[in-house]
Design an enzyme around this catalytic site. Structure first.
Site, PDB file in Angstrom:
ATOM      1  N   ASP A  64      26.391  57.606  41.199  1.00  0.00           N
ATOM      2  CA  ASP A  64      26.066  56.181  41.429  1.00  0.00           C
ATOM      3  C   ASP A  64      24.631  55.899  40.988  1.00  0.00           C
ATOM      4  O   ASP A  64      23.679  56.485  41.502  1.00  0.00           O
ATOM      5  CB  ASP A  64      26.245  55.868  42.928  1.00  0.00           C
ATOM      6  CG  ASP A  64      26.269  54.366  43.224  1.00  0.00           C
ATOM      7  OD1 ASP A  64      25.638  53.598  42.468  1.00  0.00           O
ATOM      8  OD2 ASP A  64      26.907  53.971  44.212  1.00  0.00           O
ATOM      9  N   SER A  68      29.837  49.763  49.500  1.00  0.00           N
ATOM     10  CA  SER A  68      28.930  48.837  48.821  1.00  0.00           C
ATOM     11  C   SER A  68      28.559  47.700  49.785  1.00  0.00           C
ATOM     12  O   SER A  68      28.154  47.971  50.916  1.00  0.00           O
ATOM     13  CB  SER A  68      29.592  48.337  47.532  1.00  0.00           C
ATOM     14  OG  SER A  68      28.658  47.715  46.715  1.00  0.00           O
ATOM     15  N   HIS A  83      29.098  53.999  40.597  1.00  0.00           N
ATOM     16  CA  HIS A  83      29.257  53.269  41.865  1.00  0.00           C
ATOM     17  C   HIS A  83      30.718  52.939  42.205  1.00  0.00           C
ATOM     18  O   HIS A  83      31.142  53.081  43.348  1.00  0.00           O
ATOM     19  CB  HIS A  83      28.425  51.985  41.776  1.00  0.00           C
ATOM     20  CG  HIS A  83      28.516  51.108  42.974  1.00  0.00           C
ATOM     21  ND1 HIS A  83      28.055  51.501  44.213  1.00  0.00           N
ATOM     22  CD2 HIS A  83      29.035  49.866  43.151  1.00  0.00           C
ATOM     23  CE1 HIS A  83      28.276  50.538  45.093  1.00  0.00           C
ATOM     24  NE2 HIS A  83      28.878  49.528  44.470  1.00  0.00           N
ATOM     25  N   ASP A  84      31.489  52.491  41.221  1.00  0.00           N
ATOM     26  CA  ASP A  84      32.881  52.103  41.476  1.00  0.00           C
ATOM     27  C   ASP A  84      33.738  53.262  41.986  1.00  0.00           C
ATOM     28  O   ASP A  84      34.900  53.041  42.379  1.00  0.00           O
ATOM     29  CB  ASP A  84      33.526  51.503  40.218  1.00  0.00           C
ATOM     30  CG  ASP A  84      33.375  49.977  40.148  1.00  0.00           C
ATOM     31  OD1 ASP A  84      33.027  49.369  41.175  1.00  0.00           O
ATOM     32  OD2 ASP A  84      33.604  49.418  39.058  1.00  0.00           O
ATOM     33  N   ARG A 104      28.818  39.189  35.491  1.00  0.00           N
ATOM     34  CA  ARG A 104      29.744  40.307  35.720  1.00  0.00           C
ATOM     35  C   ARG A 104      29.445  41.462  34.770  1.00  0.00           C
ATOM     36  O   ARG A 104      29.516  42.625  35.145  1.00  0.00           O
ATOM     37  CB  ARG A 104      31.186  39.835  35.558  1.00  0.00           C
ATOM     38  CG  ARG A 104      32.231  40.895  35.850  1.00  0.00           C
ATOM     39  CD  ARG A 104      32.141  41.452  37.270  1.00  0.00           C
ATOM     40  NE  ARG A 104      33.356  42.161  37.678  1.00  0.00           N
ATOM     41  CZ  ARG A 104      33.531  42.702  38.865  1.00  0.00           C
ATOM     42  NH1 ARG A 104      32.567  42.658  39.759  1.00  0.00           N
ATOM     43  NH2 ARG A 104      34.661  43.317  39.180  1.00  0.00           N
TER      44      ARG A 104
HETATM   45  C1  LIG Z   1      42.986  38.443  43.657  1.00  0.00           C
HETATM   46  C2  LIG Z   1      42.211  39.645  43.351  1.00  0.00           C
HETATM   47  O1  LIG Z   1      42.158  40.128  42.277  1.00  0.00           O
HETATM   48  S1  LIG Z   1      41.394  40.357  44.647  1.00  0.00           S
HETATM   49  C3  LIG Z   1      40.075  41.265  44.108  1.00  0.00           C
HETATM   50  C4  LIG Z   1      40.398  42.531  43.372  1.00  0.00           C
HETATM   51  N1  LIG Z   1      39.195  43.199  43.000  1.00  0.00           N
HETATM   52  C5  LIG Z   1      38.458  43.812  43.927  1.00  0.00           C
HETATM   53  O2  LIG Z   1      38.806  43.960  45.051  1.00  0.00           O
HETATM   54  C6  LIG Z   1      37.198  44.357  43.469  1.00  0.00           C
HETATM   55  C7  LIG Z   1      37.268  45.792  43.440  1.00  0.00           C
HETATM   56  N2  LIG Z   1      37.972  46.298  42.258  1.00  0.00           N
HETATM   57  C8  LIG Z   1      37.329  46.524  41.122  1.00  0.00           C
HETATM   58  O3  LIG Z   1      36.155  46.271  40.988  1.00  0.00           O
HETATM   59  C9  LIG Z   1      38.127  47.131  39.992  1.00  0.00           C
HETATM   60  O4  LIG Z   1      39.459  46.730  40.077  1.00  0.00           O
HETATM   61  C10 LIG Z   1      38.055  48.668  39.955  1.00  0.00           C
HETATM   62  C11 LIG Z   1      36.633  49.131  39.982  1.00  0.00           C
HETATM   63  C12 LIG Z   1      38.752  49.285  41.127  1.00  0.00           C
HETATM   64  C13 LIG Z   1      38.761  49.164  38.700  1.00  0.00           C
HETATM   65  O5  LIG Z   1      38.290  48.482  37.602  1.00  0.00           O
HETATM   66  P1  LIG Z   1      39.256  48.048  36.408  1.00  0.00           P
HETATM   67  O6  LIG Z   1      38.578  47.031  35.603  1.00  0.00           O
HETATM   68  O7  LIG Z   1      40.593  47.678  36.946  1.00  0.00           O
HETATM   69  O8  LIG Z   1      39.469  49.373  35.611  1.00  0.00           O
HETATM   70  P2  LIG Z   1      38.871  49.818  34.235  1.00  0.00           P
HETATM   71  O9  LIG Z   1      37.398  49.917  34.226  1.00  0.00           O
HETATM   72  O10 LIG Z   1      39.603  51.055  33.900  1.00  0.00           O
HETATM   73  O11 LIG Z   1      39.269  48.655  33.225  1.00  0.00           O
HETATM   74  C14 LIG Z   1      40.593  48.434  32.886  1.00  0.00           C
HETATM   75  C15 LIG Z   1      40.687  47.118  32.147  1.00  0.00           C
HETATM   76  O12 LIG Z   1      39.825  47.141  31.014  1.00  0.00           O
HETATM   77  C16 LIG Z   1      40.610  46.866  29.838  1.00  0.00           C
HETATM   78  N3  LIG Z   1      40.004  47.565  28.709  1.00  0.00           N
HETATM   79  C17 LIG Z   1      39.826  48.888  28.548  1.00  0.00           C
HETATM   80  N4  LIG Z   1      39.236  49.116  27.357  1.00  0.00           N
HETATM   81  C18 LIG Z   1      39.028  47.921  26.778  1.00  0.00           C
HETATM   82  C19 LIG Z   1      38.453  47.503  25.556  1.00  0.00           C
HETATM   83  N5  LIG Z   1      37.972  48.373  24.663  1.00  0.00           N
HETATM   84  N6  LIG Z   1      38.409  46.188  25.286  1.00  0.00           N
HETATM   85  C20 LIG Z   1      38.896  45.268  26.179  1.00  0.00           C
HETATM   86  N7  LIG Z   1      39.436  45.612  27.362  1.00  0.00           N
HETATM   87  C21 LIG Z   1      39.510  46.920  27.654  1.00  0.00           C
HETATM   88  C22 LIG Z   1      41.988  47.388  30.192  1.00  0.00           C
HETATM   89  O13 LIG Z   1      42.969  46.821  29.346  1.00  0.00           O
HETATM   90  C23 LIG Z   1      42.110  46.930  31.611  1.00  0.00           C
HETATM   91  O14 LIG Z   1      42.396  45.567  31.645  1.00  0.00           O
HETATM   92  P3  LIG Z   1      43.174  44.902  32.885  1.00  0.00           P
HETATM   93  O15 LIG Z   1      42.383  45.185  34.112  1.00  0.00           O
HETATM   94  O16 LIG Z   1      43.208  43.434  32.539  1.00  0.00           O
HETATM   95  O17 LIG Z   1      44.524  45.515  32.935  1.00  0.00           O
HETATM   96  N1  LIG Z   2      33.533  46.518  41.505  1.00  0.00           N
HETATM   97  C1  LIG Z   2      33.250  46.220  42.874  1.00  0.00           C
HETATM   98  C2  LIG Z   2      31.999  46.865  43.242  1.00  0.00           C
HETATM   99  C3  LIG Z   2      30.921  46.122  43.894  1.00  0.00           C
HETATM  100  O1  LIG Z   2      30.184  46.989  44.704  1.00  0.00           O
HETATM  101  C4  LIG Z   2      33.369  44.745  43.126  1.00  0.00           C
HETATM  102  O2  LIG Z   2      33.511  43.994  42.168  1.00  0.00           O
HETATM  103  O3  LIG Z   2      33.384  44.317  44.271  1.00  0.00           O
END
Ligand SMILES: CC(=O)SCCNC(=O)CCNC(=O)[C@H](O)C(C)(C)COP(=O)(O)OP(=O)(O)OC[C@H]1O[C@@H](n2cnc3c(N)ncnc32)[C@H](O)[C@@H]1OP(=O)(O)O
Ligand SMILES: N[C@@H](CCO)C(=O)O
Length: 371
Positions: free
Chosen positions: A321, A153, A351-352, A222
């Protein structure tokens, strides 16, 4: 009795560090004095500096790619680490927080020369500007030429910009889930997000530090973004038309008092989660940096631009994506010198997938790229 412990230099793995890289004259005309870049490293740099890999984070990512001395998991945990495709026993891995970010590098919440946060005064910083800043950090780390620069990305856009801006410093370049430029549609999605923040009652033109945070705007941004990061099929399969039953048990079946659909609750959660970890001005600054993504700017046609690069390329796209379409990756690959295939990550998530389908990505990278 005195015990003397002999100390050898032990690299600090996955620990946030800071480098002063001086003033940055910006493409759009602004100037940032005394820029700091936050970065993390894993592994050890070879004596001849030949094993350095730069991993560039995506929009809301941080420098914390993987675990290190602390046990905090990173965002590309299975891709980088001891024995992983980006093997930290073999490579010296570096990750740098983008200029404008909020994970340690100079950004809108950092103090300007007058001691107050930059806020509304933070200038437009393009991805190219960030690359120039990162090259200075590479100099400080003793890295003349990267074994590989890679990212997904916005991280892929940053990697590509490296390969074109500093061809002699990039031996391999992995561009994942992004094309050669942000398209009109990608700019359009981005504008809706930045406007959501700017229109928050607490935004105060970006000078909200010390006052209430524009959290509704950032959470809405977001939500808009997250919809584009996932696919219709994923949302349908995961949530369908189901109500968020736990919250409105009596109305769950009919949404009689409206309640929330599960997908709404999920997006609300994604919004709240980002508000807890990201600065709204940084979100705007980085989103606008991504809007600026165009490797051809000032360089000629796509072919002419890519002809400058001497790296071996790896291009990959997630088949579902709907934000950065695989067709853009194909367009990029076909304009690159030599025969470059597009590695297709098969995943319904959208995309994710570049963050979640590490098995596929890792084996493709291991077989053809990191050799
Ligand atoms: C300090 C830092 O955090 S550094 C930065 C970290 N982030 C990054 O690097 C960005 C890249 N990462 C991401 O964008 C994301 O983590 C991804 C794409 C890898 C995965 O996305 P996630 O949101 O973790 O996964 P997913 O889409 O399965 O969602 C899970 C969350 O949705 C919640 N959820 C699922 N269904 C529901 C619902 N019906 N209602 C409310 N919440 C819900 C889960 O409880 C879970 O919550 P949590 O993350 O607080 O445990
Ligand atoms: N979910 C990712 C994807 C952006 O390309 C982020 O938050 O950085």
């Amino acid at each position: 009795m005195t015990i003397t412990v002999s100390r050898t230099a032990v690299p600090e793995n996955g620990v946030l560090r800071y480098a002063a890289i001086g003033g940055l004259q910006l493409e759009a005309g602004g100037f940032l004095p005394d820029v700091t870049l936050a970065y993390e490293t894993w592994g050890t740099l070879n004596a001849d500096g030949s094993n350095a890999v730069l991993i560039e984070h995506a929009l809301t990512g941080s420098t914390h790619v993987t675990r290190g001395d602390s046990d905090e998991p990173g965002w590309w945990e299975q891709l980088a680490g001891p024995g992983a495709p980006v093997d930290t026993d073999r490579f010296f891995v570096v990750s740098i927080n983008i200029v404008g970010g909020c994970y340690g590098s100079t950004g809108p919440s950092s103090p300007a020369p007058d001691g107050r946060p930059w806020g509304s005064r933070f200038p437009l910083v393009t991805l190219r500007d960030s690359t120039v800043a990162e090259a200075r950090l590479a100099d400080q780390l003793g890295i003349r030429s990267w074994f590989a620069v890679m990212g997904g990305s916005m991280g892929g856009a940053r990697a590509l910009e490296w390969a074109v801006t500093y061809p002699e410093r990039v031996q391999r370049c992995a561009v994942i889930s992004i094309g050669a430029a942000s398209t009109a549609e990608q700019i359009a999605f981005a504008q809706a997000q930045t406007l959501a923040i700017r229109q928050d009652a607490n935004f105060n033109d970006g000078d909200y530090y010390g006052g209430p945070f524009p959290e509704d705007g950032l959470a809405l941004a977001r939500r808009i973004a997250h919809i584009t990061y996932r696919s219709a099929a994923e949302f349908d399969g995961r949530f369908g038309r189901t109500a968020q039953a736990a919250e409105t048990p009596l109305q769950a079946a009919s949404l009689g008092d409206r309640g929330r659909y599960q997908v709404e609750s999920y997006l609300d959660h994604q919004g709240s989660k980002l508000v807890r970890r990201f600065d709204a001005n940084s979100y705007i600054a980085i989103t606008e940096a991504l809007m600026s993504h165009d490797i051809c700017r000032g360089r000629g046609s796509l072919r002419e631009t890519l002809d400058r690069a001497t790296a071996r390329f790896f291009v990959a796209a997630v088949d579902s994506d709907r934000l950065y379409f695989p067709s853009q990756s194909r367009e990029l690959a076909s304009a690159l010198p030599g025969d470059v295939d597009v590695h297709v990550i098969e995943a319904p998530i959208g995309h994710d997938g570049f963050l979640t389908e590490i098995g596929q990505l890792g084996s493709q990278l291991g077989k053809t790229f990191l050799v």
